[in-house]
Design an enzyme around this catalytic site. Structure first.
Site, PDB file in Angstrom:
ATOM      1  N   HIS A  10      43.675  36.815  39.693  1.00  0.00           N
ATOM      2  CA  HIS A  10      42.985  35.564  39.058  1.00  0.00           C
ATOM      3  C   HIS A  10      44.258  34.368  39.232  1.00  0.00           C
ATOM      4  O   HIS A  10      43.820  33.142  38.630  1.00  0.00           O
ATOM      5  CB  HIS A  10      42.742  35.641  37.737  1.00  0.00           C
ATOM      6  CG  HIS A  10      41.556  36.468  37.678  1.00  0.00           C
ATOM      7  ND1 HIS A  10      41.049  36.783  36.443  1.00  0.00           N
ATOM      8  CD2 HIS A  10      40.669  36.953  38.340  1.00  0.00           C
ATOM      9  CE1 HIS A  10      39.898  37.444  36.478  1.00  0.00           C
ATOM     10  NE2 HIS A  10      39.699  37.673  37.802  1.00  0.00           N
ATOM     11  N   SER A  55      32.854  49.019  40.172  1.00  0.00           N
ATOM     12  CA  SER A  55      32.121  48.249  40.856  1.00  0.00           C
ATOM     13  C   SER A  55      31.710  48.938  42.269  1.00  0.00           C
ATOM     14  O   SER A  55      30.716  48.733  42.766  1.00  0.00           O
ATOM     15  CB  SER A  55      32.611  46.873  41.171  1.00  0.00           C
ATOM     16  OG  SER A  55      33.994  46.836  42.019  1.00  0.00           O
ATOM     17  N   ASP A  65      42.325  46.307  48.253  1.00  0.00           N
ATOM     18  CA  ASP A  65      43.295  46.270  47.096  1.00  0.00           C
ATOM     19  C   ASP A  65      44.561  46.825  47.633  1.00  0.00           C
ATOM     20  O   ASP A  65      44.681  47.732  48.217  1.00  0.00           O
ATOM     21  CB  ASP A  65      42.590  47.120  46.059  1.00  0.00           C
ATOM     22  CG  ASP A  65      42.958  46.661  44.644  1.00  0.00           C
ATOM     23  OD1 ASP A  65      44.312  46.315  44.446  1.00  0.00           O
ATOM     24  OD2 ASP A  65      42.335  46.453  43.791  1.00  0.00           O
ATOM     25  N   ASP A  78      34.114  36.818  37.433  1.00  0.00           N
ATOM     26  CA  ASP A  78      34.693  36.238  36.496  1.00  0.00           C
ATOM     27  C   ASP A  78      34.932  34.655  36.447  1.00  0.00           C
ATOM     28  O   ASP A  78      36.037  33.965  36.584  1.00  0.00           O
ATOM     29  CB  ASP A  78      36.448  36.703  36.573  1.00  0.00           C
ATOM     30  CG  ASP A  78      36.300  38.090  36.350  1.00  0.00           C
ATOM     31  OD1 ASP A  78      35.755  38.863  35.336  1.00  0.00           O
ATOM     32  OD2 ASP A  78      37.045  39.044  37.132  1.00  0.00           O
TER      33      ASP A  78
END
Ligand code: MG
Length: 204
Positions: A138, A46, A65, A164
């Site tokens: 997630h 991305s 991250d 997502d």
């Protein structure tokens, strides 16, 4: 036909090209409002789209991250990739791949990797952002950390993008969908775009 400095298909990760271009265009539109934050860099797929938009606009992208992989990337899980395993460290390490992507895409001067937890970094971040793209873990804990840490840092008229988002539980996990609903329920955002599992919200 629009082109990118590096073929996103050559980079590991899960992002549909239509979603990628929607992110590119949203980042371009938001560039006058402040820097772009990405949460969940992985190997940089991305970042090719968003970083290219930032480079064209003279903006900077900060990509957050811890680079140890999300829950679903761990050994034994569905999205584990053994090539990303650091044997000595005994954990996943996606940072070398991420930096390789930036180098090959000519984005070293545009995209700043920030290695750490999004919540810890957000505590020290004061500057209004043009766009925040949440594409991190997630689990509900991880998704809430991303939303609570960063939704309030978005400039007025800026963009909150969430990846997502699956309204049907059969299609994927719940956490991104839940934080998308929470953002809308806050009345601070309105939905302005939807491409596959990507949702684009505008800060009112
Ligand atoms: Mg994603």
């Amino acid at each position: 036909m629009r082109t990118l400095p590096l073929d996103p298909d050559s980079v590991k990760g899960f992002l549909d090209p239509e979603e990628g271009w929607a992110l590119h265009d949203a980042a371009l539109a938001a560039c006058s409002l402040g820097p772009v934050i990405e949460i969940g860099a992985y190997c940089g797929k991305s970042a090719i789209y968003i970083g290219s938009a930032c480079k064209a606009a003279g903006n900077t992208m900060f990509s957050i991250d811890h680079h140890c992989g999300s829950e679903e990337n761990q050994p034994g899980w569905e999205w584990h990739d053994a090539e990303l395993w650091d044997e000595e460290a005994g954990r996943l390490d996606t940072l070398p791949q991420f930096r390789r992507t930036l180098r090959l895409a000519g984005l070293d001067e545009t995209v700043v990797p920030m290695v750490g937890r999004s919540g810890q970094i957000s505590e020290f971040w004061d500057r209004p952002c043009g766009m925040v793209f949440i594409d991190g873990g997630h689990s509900m804990d991880a998704a809430l950390e991303d939303l609570h840490g960063w939704a309030g840092k978005i400039a007025r008229a800026g963009t909150l993008a969430i990846h997502d988002v699956f309204p049907d539980p059969a299609d994927g996990g719940r956490a991104p969908f839940e934080i998308y609903r929470m953002a809308l329920a806050s009345n601070l955002f309105e939905e302005v775009g939807s491409v596959k599992s990507l949702r684009l919200l505008k800060r009112l």
